[in-house]
Design an enzyme around this catalytic site. Structure first.
Site, PDB file in Angstrom:
ATOM      1  N   GLY A   1      31.248  50.034  50.145  1.00  0.00           N
ATOM      2  CA  GLY A   1      32.206  49.111  49.544  1.00  0.00           C
ATOM      3  C   GLY A   1      31.526  47.839  49.086  1.00  0.00           C
ATOM      4  O   GLY A   1      30.376  47.567  49.442  1.00  0.00           O
ATOM      5  N   PRO A   2      32.210  47.029  48.282  1.00  0.00           N
ATOM      6  CA  PRO A   2      31.639  45.767  47.805  1.00  0.00           C
ATOM      7  C   PRO A   2      31.358  44.813  48.967  1.00  0.00           C
ATOM      8  O   PRO A   2      31.898  44.977  50.069  1.00  0.00           O
ATOM      9  CB  PRO A   2      32.740  45.208  46.885  1.00  0.00           C
ATOM     10  CG  PRO A   2      33.620  46.364  46.568  1.00  0.00           C
ATOM     11  CD  PRO A   2      33.559  47.277  47.748  1.00  0.00           C
ATOM     12  N   PRO A   3      30.526  43.818  48.734  1.00  0.00           N
ATOM     13  CA  PRO A   3      30.240  42.847  49.799  1.00  0.00           C
ATOM     14  C   PRO A   3      31.496  42.108  50.244  1.00  0.00           C
ATOM     15  O   PRO A   3      32.352  41.763  49.428  1.00  0.00           O
ATOM     16  CB  PRO A   3      29.237  41.878  49.137  1.00  0.00           C
ATOM     17  CG  PRO A   3      28.654  42.651  47.997  1.00  0.00           C
ATOM     18  CD  PRO A   3      29.727  43.569  47.522  1.00  0.00           C
ATOM     19  N   GLY A   4      31.602  41.879  51.552  1.00  0.00           N
ATOM     20  CA  GLY A   4      32.692  41.083  52.089  1.00  0.00           C
ATOM     21  C   GLY A   4      33.990  41.820  52.323  1.00  0.00           C
ATOM     22  O   GLY A   4      35.002  41.194  52.629  1.00  0.00           O
TER      23      GLY A   4
ATOM     24  N   HIS B   1      43.289  22.216  24.919  1.00  0.00           N
ATOM     25  CA  HIS B   1      42.548  23.460  25.136  1.00  0.00           C
ATOM     26  C   HIS B   1      43.225  24.310  26.212  1.00  0.00           C
ATOM     27  O   HIS B   1      43.502  25.503  26.003  1.00  0.00           O
ATOM     28  CB  HIS B   1      41.105  23.123  25.550  1.00  0.00           C
ATOM     29  CG  HIS B   1      40.220  24.319  25.727  1.00  0.00           C
ATOM     30  ND1 HIS B   1      39.269  24.689  24.796  1.00  0.00           N
ATOM     31  CD2 HIS B   1      40.135  25.249  26.720  1.00  0.00           C
ATOM     32  CE1 HIS B   1      38.650  25.774  25.207  1.00  0.00           C
ATOM     33  NE2 HIS B   1      39.138  26.130  26.389  1.00  0.00           N
ATOM     34  N   GLU B   2      43.512  23.706  27.354  1.00  0.00           N
ATOM     35  CA  GLU B   2      44.159  24.452  28.433  1.00  0.00           C
ATOM     36  C   GLU B   2      45.600  24.813  28.083  1.00  0.00           C
ATOM     37  O   GLU B   2      46.088  25.889  28.460  1.00  0.00           O
ATOM     38  CB  GLU B   2      44.117  23.631  29.736  1.00  0.00           C
ATOM     39  CG  GLU B   2      42.722  23.320  30.248  1.00  0.00           C
ATOM     40  CD  GLU B   2      41.887  24.567  30.487  1.00  0.00           C
ATOM     41  OE1 GLU B   2      42.466  25.625  30.821  1.00  0.00           O
ATOM     42  OE2 GLU B   2      40.649  24.492  30.356  1.00  0.00           O
TER      43      GLU B   2
ATOM     44  N   GLY C   1      34.560  44.114  54.693  1.00  0.00           N
ATOM     45  CA  GLY C   1      34.837  44.413  56.100  1.00  0.00           C
ATOM     46  C   GLY C   1      34.090  45.599  56.669  1.00  0.00           C
ATOM     47  O   GLY C   1      34.528  46.161  57.683  1.00  0.00           O
ATOM     48  N   LYS C   2      32.964  45.981  56.086  1.00  0.00           N
ATOM     49  CA  LYS C   2      32.206  47.130  56.613  1.00  0.00           C
ATOM     50  C   LYS C   2      31.657  46.828  58.001  1.00  0.00           C
ATOM     51  O   LYS C   2      31.806  47.623  58.936  1.00  0.00           O
ATOM     52  CB  LYS C   2      31.074  47.490  55.652  1.00  0.00           C
ATOM     53  CG  LYS C   2      31.551  47.907  54.261  1.00  0.00           C
ATOM     54  CD  LYS C   2      30.414  48.346  53.378  1.00  0.00           C
ATOM     55  CE  LYS C   2      29.475  47.208  53.033  1.00  0.00           C
ATOM     56  NZ  LYS C   2      30.114  46.156  52.225  1.00  0.00           N
ATOM     57  N   THR C   3      31.021  45.679  58.155  1.00  0.00           N
ATOM     58  CA  THR C   3      30.469  45.312  59.464  1.00  0.00           C
ATOM     59  C   THR C   3      31.594  45.027  60.462  1.00  0.00           C
ATOM     60  O   THR C   3      31.478  45.356  61.645  1.00  0.00           O
ATOM     61  CB  THR C   3      29.561  44.082  59.322  1.00  0.00           C
ATOM     62  OG1 THR C   3      28.552  44.351  58.344  1.00  0.00           O
ATOM     63  CG2 THR C   3      28.891  43.753  60.645  1.00  0.00           C
TER      64      THR C   3
END
Length: 618
Positions: free
Chosen positions: A208-211, A435-436, A213-215
């Site tokens: 999965g992508p970093p961050g 612009h915004e 929750g794998k660890t």
């Protein structure tokens, strides 16, 4: 065999020890030589000094020598005239009175009084040198022990009771929890599975992508399973010496077998698990030898049915095929970025133990944090808590984290901290505001765009202002109409500058980068171009060790390249024209929004929707 680096270190230590010994001996010689030798006087001079009352003390040694100390501190030596007590000689031969002899303070030095200090002085250099050599021997033994432990695994061993994380602390990854919960049940009660002929998985690969929750979920397995749990990073296997990594792998699995059933968790396994044969070291490469040993230990001639390996990576595409085949990693558990439901559950986990206001809307925060990982959400809640403390210092009545602090923390995480100290001229302020406002109005008018949640002309980080849409759902697929509407909204800021000032500025540089990337993917990846057709132009394949784009080769000719350029330009020009036409047609709404933003500086929610009006271009 002692390693060359250790031999060098030991030799350097011996040289330094020798230098220290020489310096100490030189210091002793200097101190002994620096003492002024007492002057030699005759016995008759000693008698005269006693009569004159100048003597403070006389020490008589075994060889009848006299050490005289005068009252002014002067040290002298002399020799008795005959073998007899000094007091008797002075009384009988020189006629000194008892009072004079008593004032001379004659001290006879016995042999036993002088022996011990002299012995210590004699033995001091020997004791000193012996102590130094003993220290050197102990240091050498310690170095040898370090050399022997060099191939030992650095994995940390945890028991189930030492890890407090459980599956209740994991949210947003329900499928992964089911897979790993089944593994825990297998370890606790294997009979219910073996009775059906099922075997325990050898390995589970968390992808999965970093961050995401794998660890964390691996820690939860350690907390749930009442078995020994070994954890380490794959980079801890590899050293500069060839063979050390393989030795550490063998030691790790031997320790795991002794404590079986057990679990081994290897974080970032791609550090050693990348495809073999692509490095410069060939068959003698340390990383490849380490990987080979992992392959053998997981599923070689001797199988380890009682040792389960859990590994985590966010680069599964570069792993060696022999590592991820069934029998080694039997399961690949995907842990993607959480959806809106998962984000809400993750937020609820991270606000535990924090003073959250009862009216804080975590569901709303979950909706506007599309694409956030679990780590991003944890950081968001932490920033909100820090902002609350900062406000509490100014206003003691603030006691809880509210939705306001959570949204402010979101602004800080997404765009950077608010920067009101930046000096902005009135002209630039007006340009930024229009612009915004252009972004917000076009995004609001196009039905295929997500509704606009917030708009601000206050600088945040490097951004001079920003517009935040509110996705209605987590899109798994994007239609061509959605991408074209998104392009128009992205280019609307630049179009607003042209409509209002008949000029453009450099403020749209980031918008142009985003728009170009979207149009390029539409043409080259998604088959949304009539000229290029339904094909992929270019390749996403990357050479693992040479960087992402170093070896990328175009798989199309020059004629198609010209068509791709023309099609990208056509898509961008069409989106820009659509945005410009909408803004000219709704100029009064653009001016109204800009004037409101100049006054309020930040507009969001219902207040913003009231100013924008109905979602129609008519």
């Amino acid at each position: 065999m002692e390693l060359p680096e250790m031999k060098k270190t030991t030799s350097q230590n011996i040289v330094w020890y020798a230098v220290i010994v020489i310096l100490i001996l030189m210091a002793f010689s200097f101190l002994n030589g620096s003492n002024t030798s007492p002057s030699e006087v005759s016995f008759s001079q000693v008698v005269s000094q006693i009569k004159e009352g100048k003597v403070d003390k006389i020490v008589v040694s075994r060889d009848d020598s006299l050490a005289i100390t005068l009252k002014d501190g002067t040290q002298e030596t002399s020799q008795k005239e005959q073998y007899a007590p000094l007091a008797q000689i002075l009384k009988d031969n020189y006629g000194l009175s008892v009072e004079q002899i008593t004032k001379a303070n004659i001290i006879p030095l016995k042999e036993e009084d002088n022996f011990l200090p002299q012995l210590l002085i004699m033995l001091l250099p020997i004791i000193l040198i012996g102590g130094i050599f003993l220290y050197m021997m102990r240091s050498a033994q310690k170095t040898n022990g370090t050399a022997l432990d060099f191939g030992k695994s650095k994995a940390r061993l945890f028991g189930g009771s030492r890890v407090k994380t459980t599956f209740a602390d994991v949210a947003g990854a329900e499928e992964a929890k089911v897979e790993l919960q089944e593994l825990v049940e297998f370890l606790k009660d294997p009979d219910q599975f073996t009775s059906m002929g099922a075997r325990i998985p050898h390995g589970i690969l968390l992808v999965g992508p970093p961050g995401c929750g794998k660890t964390l979920i691996a820690r939860a397995v350690a907390g749930e399973a009442n078995v020994p749990f070994f954890t380490l990073s794959a980079s801890e296997f590899v050293e500069m010496f060839v063979g050390v990594g393989a030795s550490r792998v063998r030691d790790l699995f031997e320790r795991a077998k002794k404590n079986s059933p057990s679990i081994i968790f290897i974080d970032e396994i791609d550090a050693v698990g990348r495809q073999r044969g692509t490095g410069l070291g060939g068959s003698h490469d340390e990383r490849e030898q380490t990987l080979n040993q992992v392959l053998v230990e997981m599923d070689g001639f001797e199988t380890n049915s009682s040792v389960i390996v859990i590994a985590a990576t966010n680069r599964a595409d570069i792993l060696d095929p022999a590592l991820i085949r069934p029998g080694r990693f039997d399961r690949q558990v995907s842990i993607p970025r959480p959806d809106v439901k998962g984000r809400a559950a993750i937020l609820k986990v991270h606000v535990r133990g924090k003073p959250l206001s009862p009216d804080a809307d975590l569901e709303a925060i979950a909706k506007i944090t599309h694409g956030f990982s679990g780590a991003d959400l944890e950081n968001l809640v932490n920033e909100a808590a820090i902002l609350t403390v900062r406000k509490q210092k100014k206003d003691k009545t603030i006691q809880h984290i509210t939705t306001l602090e959570l949204t402010e923390a979101l602004d800080k995480v997404v765009a950077g901290p608010e920067n009101r100290s930046r000096v902005v001229s009135d002209k630039d302020k007006n340009i930024i505001t229009y612009h915004e406002s252009g972004h917000a109005l076009v995004g609001h008018l196009l039905p295929d765009c997500d509704p606009i949640y917030k708009i601000t002309n206050v600088a945040h980080g490097s951004a001079l202002g920003y517009t935040m849409p509110l996705p209605q759902e987590d899109y798994l697929l994007h239609s061509k109409a959605q991408l074209e509407a998104q392009l128009a909204s992205v280019l609307a800021g630049n179009a607003a500058e042209k409509v209002v000032y008949n000029d453009v500025t450099t403020g749209a540089s980031n918008d142009l980068e985003k728009a170009t990337a979207i149009a390029k993917n539409m043409v080259m990846r998604y088959g949304m171009s009539g000229r290029v057709g339904h094909r992929v132009a270019g390749s996403d394949g990357h050479v693992v060790f040479l960087g992402r784009d170093y070896a990328a080769n175009d798989d199309y000719g020059g004629e198609l390249a010209d068509q791709i350029d023309q099609e990208i330009k056509f898509i961008l020009d069409s989106a820009y024209e659509k945005a410009e036409n909408l803004l000219r047609k709704n100029r009064d709404r653009l001016d109204n929004l800009a004037q409101s933003l100049l006054v309020a500086e930040t507009l969001q929610g219902d207040e913003l929707q009231a100013i924008l009006g109905p979602r129609t271009s008519n």
